[in-house]
Design an enzyme around this catalytic site. Structure first.
Site, short mmCIF file in Angstrom:
data_model
loop_
_atom_site.label_atom_id
_atom_site.label_comp_id
_atom_site.label_asym_id
_atom_site.label_seq_id
_atom_site.Cartn_x
_atom_site.Cartn_y
_atom_site.Cartn_z
NE ARG A 1 27.66 50.66 68.59
CZ ARG A 1 26.88 51.05 67.60
NH1 ARG A 1 25.90 50.27 67.19
NH2 ARG A 1 27.08 52.19 66.99
CD GLN B 1 35.17 38.82 38.83
OE1 GLN B 1 34.72 38.82 37.70
NE2 GLN B 1 36.36 38.34 39.12
NE ARG C 1 48.83 36.94 44.87
CZ ARG C 1 48.37 35.74 44.55
NH1 ARG C 1 47.92 35.51 43.33
NH2 ARG C 1 48.33 34.78 45.45
CG HIS D 1 48.49 40.88 36.81
ND1 HIS D 1 48.20 40.34 38.05
CD2 HIS D 1 49.58 40.20 36.36
CE1 HIS D 1 49.07 39.38 38.32
NE2 HIS D 1 49.91 39.28 37.32
CE1 TYR E 1 43.62 42.96 42.08
CE2 TYR E 1 43.61 41.42 43.93
CZ TYR E 1 44.30 42.11 42.94
OH TYR E 1 45.64 41.94 42.80
#
Length: 176
Positions: A23, A46, A59, A62, A132
Site C-alpha cells: 500500500r 502548536q 529564513r 530565529h 514546525y
C-alpha cells in the site's frame, strides 16, 4: 524513530523509520513518550507551516528568549532544506557553534532544536514546505534573531540566499 545527538547538546536529529508494504509506507513522526524515553522530552503546543515557493529562500536565524523560549521540531514535508541550529546559550560548552542537516520529504528527518538555540534554513529546491512543532506556543512580540552570515558563527551555507527578508538580513552582529 531513531534519535541521533549532534555536537550541540539538546540538538537532536530524529529519523523516522517507515514501515512499507504493497500500500505504501507509514511512519510515526512524533510521540511524547518515545521522545521522553530517548531523553528528549517534547510535547508540542502548536504546529505551523512555512511555505517557500523559491529555491534559495533563507529564513532565520530565529529564536525566542526567556521567558518565552521555544523548543522546535522542524521537518520538510515537501522539498528539501539545509537546516541550521546555532547555540546561543552563554553557559554551554558549544556556545556560538552550529550544526546542520538536510531535511527533506524523502528522508523523513527532523531536527529537534531546544530553548536557547537559534534556528534557520535555506530551501534547496522550489516549492518547499517546512512543518514546525513548537512548545510552548509562539508568543508574538517576543521574537529575536541573529544574522545568518554573522562571522561569530561562521555557518557554511551551501549557497548564498536568493531571497531573504529585510528583518533577517538586518540583524546586528551577535554580542553574546
Amino acid at each position: 524513530m531513531r534519535f541521533s545527538p549532534t555536537e550541540i547538546d539538546g540538538v537532536v536529529i530524529v529519523d523516522a523509520e517507515p514501515r512499507s508494504d504493497e500500500r505504501g509506507a507509514f511512519a510515526r513522526l512524533h510521540c511524547p513518550d518515545t521522545f521522553a524515553a530517548a531523553g528528549s522530552a517534547f510535547a508540542p503546543a502548536q504546529t505551523s507551516l512555512s511555505r517557500n515557493p523559491t529555491a534559495g529562500t533563507l529564513r532565520g536565524l530565529h529564536y525566542q528568549p526567556a521567558p518565552h523560549a521555544e523548543t522546535k521540531l522542524v521537518r520538510a514535508v515537501r522539498g528539501r532544506i539545509f537546516d541550521v541550529a546555532v547555540d546561543l546559550r552563554p553557559a554551554s560548552p558549544t556556545h556560538r557553534r552550529w550544526t546542520a542537516t538536510e531535511l527533506s520529504a524523502e528522508n523523513l528527518r527532523a531536527l529537534l532544536i531546544p530553548e536557547g538555540v537559534a534556528h534557520g534554513f535555506l530551501t534547496l529546491e522550489p516549492d518547499t514546505d517546512v512543518l514546525y512543532q513548537i512548545s510552548p506556543a509562539y508568543r508574538p512580540g517576543h521574537e529575536a534573531g541573529v544574522r545568518w552570515d554573522d562571522p561569530a558563527f561562521g555557518v557554511a551555507w551551501p549557497t548564498a540566499p536568493i531571497l531573504i527578508s529585510a528583518r533577517d538580513a538586518g540583524y546586528p552582529d551577535y554580542r553574546g
